[in-house]
Design a protein around this motif. Structure first.
Motif, PDB file in Angstrom:
ATOM      1  N   GLY A  50      -3.259  -6.929  17.264  1.00  0.00           N
ATOM      2  CA  GLY A  50      -3.990  -6.507  16.073  1.00  0.00           C
ATOM      3  C   GLY A  50      -3.141  -6.796  14.854  1.00  0.00           C
ATOM      4  O   GLY A  50      -2.099  -7.451  14.934  1.00  0.00           O
ATOM      5  N   THR A  51      -3.591  -6.301  13.700  1.00  0.00           N
ATOM      6  CA  THR A  51      -2.837  -6.514  12.467  1.00  0.00           C
ATOM      7  C   THR A  51      -2.149  -5.201  12.083  1.00  0.00           C
ATOM      8  O   THR A  51      -1.284  -4.741  12.786  1.00  0.00           O
ATOM      9  CB  THR A  51      -3.748  -7.052  11.357  1.00  0.00           C
ATOM     10  N   TYR A  52      -2.559  -4.619  10.986  1.00  0.00           N
ATOM     11  CA  TYR A  52      -1.977  -3.349  10.547  1.00  0.00           C
ATOM     12  C   TYR A  52      -2.536  -2.197  11.379  1.00  0.00           C
ATOM     13  O   TYR A  52      -3.741  -2.097  11.581  1.00  0.00           O
ATOM     14  CB  TYR A  52      -2.290  -3.118   9.073  1.00  0.00           C
ATOM     15  N   PHE A  53      -1.654  -1.350  11.873  1.00  0.00           N
ATOM     16  CA  PHE A  53      -2.051  -0.109  12.544  1.00  0.00           C
ATOM     17  C   PHE A  53      -1.474   1.063  11.757  1.00  0.00           C
ATOM     18  O   PHE A  53      -0.282   1.063  11.426  1.00  0.00           O
ATOM     19  CB  PHE A  53      -1.540  -0.074  13.991  1.00  0.00           C
ATOM     20  N   PRO A  54      -2.277   2.075  11.460  1.00  0.00           N
ATOM     21  CA  PRO A  54      -1.793   3.217  10.672  1.00  0.00           C
ATOM     22  C   PRO A  54      -0.953   4.167  11.525  1.00  0.00           C
ATOM     23  O   PRO A  54      -0.997   4.109  12.754  1.00  0.00           O
ATOM     24  CB  PRO A  54      -3.095   3.899  10.225  1.00  0.00           C
ATOM     25  N   PRO A  55      -0.222   5.071  10.883  1.00  0.00           N
ATOM     26  CA  PRO A  55       0.581   6.033  11.651  1.00  0.00           C
ATOM     27  C   PRO A  55      -0.270   7.093  12.333  1.00  0.00           C
ATOM     28  O   PRO A  55       0.158   7.690  13.312  1.00  0.00           O
ATOM     29  CB  PRO A  55       1.494   6.654  10.596  1.00  0.00           C
TER      30      PRO A  55
END
Length: 561
Positions: free
Chosen positions: A102-107
């Motif tokens: 995937g790309t950006y993953f949030p915390p």
């Protein structure tokens, strides 16, 4: 940060196999906003880092230094999810085959997107309990990547169609199908300059007087420099606009964009004699020389979008600030650049951009258009002097061969148009820098940093350098540049060419193999390396009376139709 990152290396897969751990490959670049966000939120978190260090072999790659790695695994992500972007976080088997990403993953989990920690735990559990399924997925995906990069053997005798004006017109019509007829450019937000598409429109008009081509080319040229995409104070362009109107850019500034846009606006000036196009080209060159050029070397790569942890902070102003700096002249400046008390971007924050014609503003302030321009230039200087006291965005100081080659081409174009010896001298000096520091007579290197060349070059490095050296010959008539271009072309033929198709791979034959070997034939933010090489070989073949170069270039062009 506390993650134990390893570099991409020849021993990586052996290390992962011995540890029996999946590889977490995180690909980004220095000016990438969301890469920095994910770093702050997740990679600097001790708990997250400990989990990553325990269960994964963590690898960090700069996509600008290793575009070969980035291309392969971006293809994999797009095949898996239908989309891509950076940071690119992709999980590999110990042998390098991808199975999830995937790309950006949030915390923390948000709608439609799992948290980074949940992703890590899910992948670890699957690797421990369902490895056979992951291997099956990875093999299937890798076979797909290999198959999509296979080109059929070309029967040269059957290649009878050669690109002509009719084909060129058809290409133009297809480009115009995606035109934004209100704001210029192509498609919807986010919008990139797509320099090469505008160049095609210009060429089609002057080849065939197609009115629709010139209307949209001029619309795009004008709208891009009215918006916040263009830095009205310091010159130069941001990477892309987050909106259709070109108003709110993603503030990172890249050398490759600015080099290509210099060539574009220089060409537009030569066609239309617009003083504004000349001004933009010159201001952009001045920005590149002032902020990117390393004394005695080449041009550095990029500025971050953020400064002091805030996107665009270096470039934006409140109206209160402007009144404080300019005093009684603030009203004129604010009218000219659409500055409001409320802010035109975020609350109280303004991006300089233009929508109102100069004539209307001049009338409002009882000025001639010429007097308005003179006054605005003085106010811009005041604002720029103020801005330069701020903390600047971080500079990515590596020097990339292909991007420097684009800048050489831009400077040569500008010298021919504007007859400024500074452009001539800088172009030649940059060519000397590449030849002396990034070429050892056998290999052209990709990147230069800390007085050291590293990473063997890829096809775009070779193709764009050949093209740049031809441009240097055209402005100097020094035959050493033709000789250097011929040297580098010979290496391309030996190391990159596929004998069955006569096309050129993106990676050299003596590079460490990846899971697939790609042909790059599609334009991205930089034109396709095969296209640049075909064009350069046509020109080099004519200059050197080398019919074999011309024949290879023609086969490559014909095979695309």
């Amino acid at each position: 940060n506390p993650v134990q990152w390893k570099p991409w290396s020849e021993t990586l897969f052996a290390t992962a196999t011995a540890a029996d751990k999946p590889i977490l490959l995180s690909i980004g670049y220095a000016a990438c906003h969301w890469c920095h966000v994910m770093e702050r939120e997740s990679f600097e978190n001790e708990e997250v880092a400990q989990y990553m260090n325990t269960h994964f072999i963590n690898v960090k790659v700069d996509r600008e230094e290793r575009p070969d790695v980035d291309q392969i695994y971006m293809d994999a992500l797009q095949a898996m999810t239908g989309s891509g972007g950076w940071p690119l976080n992709i999980f590999l088997l110990p042998n390098g085959k991808p199975f999830y990403g995937g790309t950006y993953f949030p915390p923390k989990t948000i709608p439609q997107r799992a948290s980074w920690m949940d992703v890590l735990k899910g992948v670890h559990e699957a690797f421990q309990t369902n490895k056979e399924k992951l291997i099956e997925q990875a093999n299937h995906l890798t076979n797909h990547l290999v198959q999509t990069n296979i080109k059929e053997k070309i029967d040269i005798e059957q290649l009878t169609v050669f690109p002509n004006l009719e084909e060129f017109d058809l290409m133009t019509k297809r480009i115009l199908q995606n035109a934004d007829t209100q704001w210029g450019g192509f498609g919807v937000a986010p919008k990139f300059p797509q320099t090469f598409s505008i160049q095609i429109l210009l060429r089609n008009y002057f080849a065939q007087k197609d009115q629709s081509s010139i209307v949209h080319a001029v619309r795009s040229l004008d709208k891009m420099i009215q918006g916040g995409l263009y830095d009205h104070l310091g010159g130069g362009f941001a990477r892309y606009s987050t909106d259709a109107q070109w108003q709110a850019p993603h503030f990172e500034k890249m050398l490759y964009d600015n080099a290509q846009l210099i060539s574009l606006y220089t060409a537009a000036f030569l066609k239309f004699k617009s003083p504004l196009y000349k001004q933009v080209a010159i201001e952009t060159i001045d920005f590149c020389i002032k902020d990117f050029l390393q004394a005695g070397e080449g041009f550095q790569s990029a500025f971050d979008a953020d400064s002091e942890g805030v996107e665009g902070k270096y470039y934006c102003f409140s109206k209160e600030e402007i009144v404080h700096i300019l005093g009684n002249d603030a009203a004129l400046f604010c009218s000219y650049f659409e500055i409001t008390e409320q802010g035109n971007w975020e609350e109280d924050v303004n991006i300089l951009h233009r929508k109102i014609p100069n004539e209307h503003i001049a009338d409002s302030y009882n000025l001639s258009v010429e007097a308005l321009a003179e006054k605005i230039n003085l106010l811009k200087t005041q604002m720029l002097n103020y801005r330069q006291q701020r903390i600047k965005p971080a500079l990515d100081d590596k020097q990339l061969t292909s991007w420097n080659a684009l800048m050489i081409k831009a400077l040569a174009d500008a010298y021919l148009a504007f007859d400024d010896m500074k452009y001539f001298k800088t172009a030649v000096a940059t060519g000397d820098f590449i030849y002396q520091n990034l070429f050892d007579q056998q290999t052209l290197y990709r990147s230069y940093q800390n007085k050291s060349a590293k990473i063997p070059g890829f096809l775009d490095d070779y193709a764009l350098t050949i093209d740049a050296f031809i441009s240097l010959y055209e402005i100097t008539f020094d035959e050493k540049w033709l000789s250097a271009a011929e040297q580098i072309t010979s290496i391309c033929l030996a190391q990159f060419q596929d004998q069955d198709t006569q096309m050129f791979y993106y990676t050299a034959a003596n590079d460490t193999p990846l899971i697939a070997r790609k042909f790059e034939t599609i334009d991205n933010v930089i034109p396709s390396s095969n296209a640049v090489l075909a064009q350069a070989m046509l020109k080099l073949g004519e200059l050197l009376s080398n019919e074999s170069y011309i024949a290879i270039a023609k086969v490559n062009l014909q095979s695309m139709f």
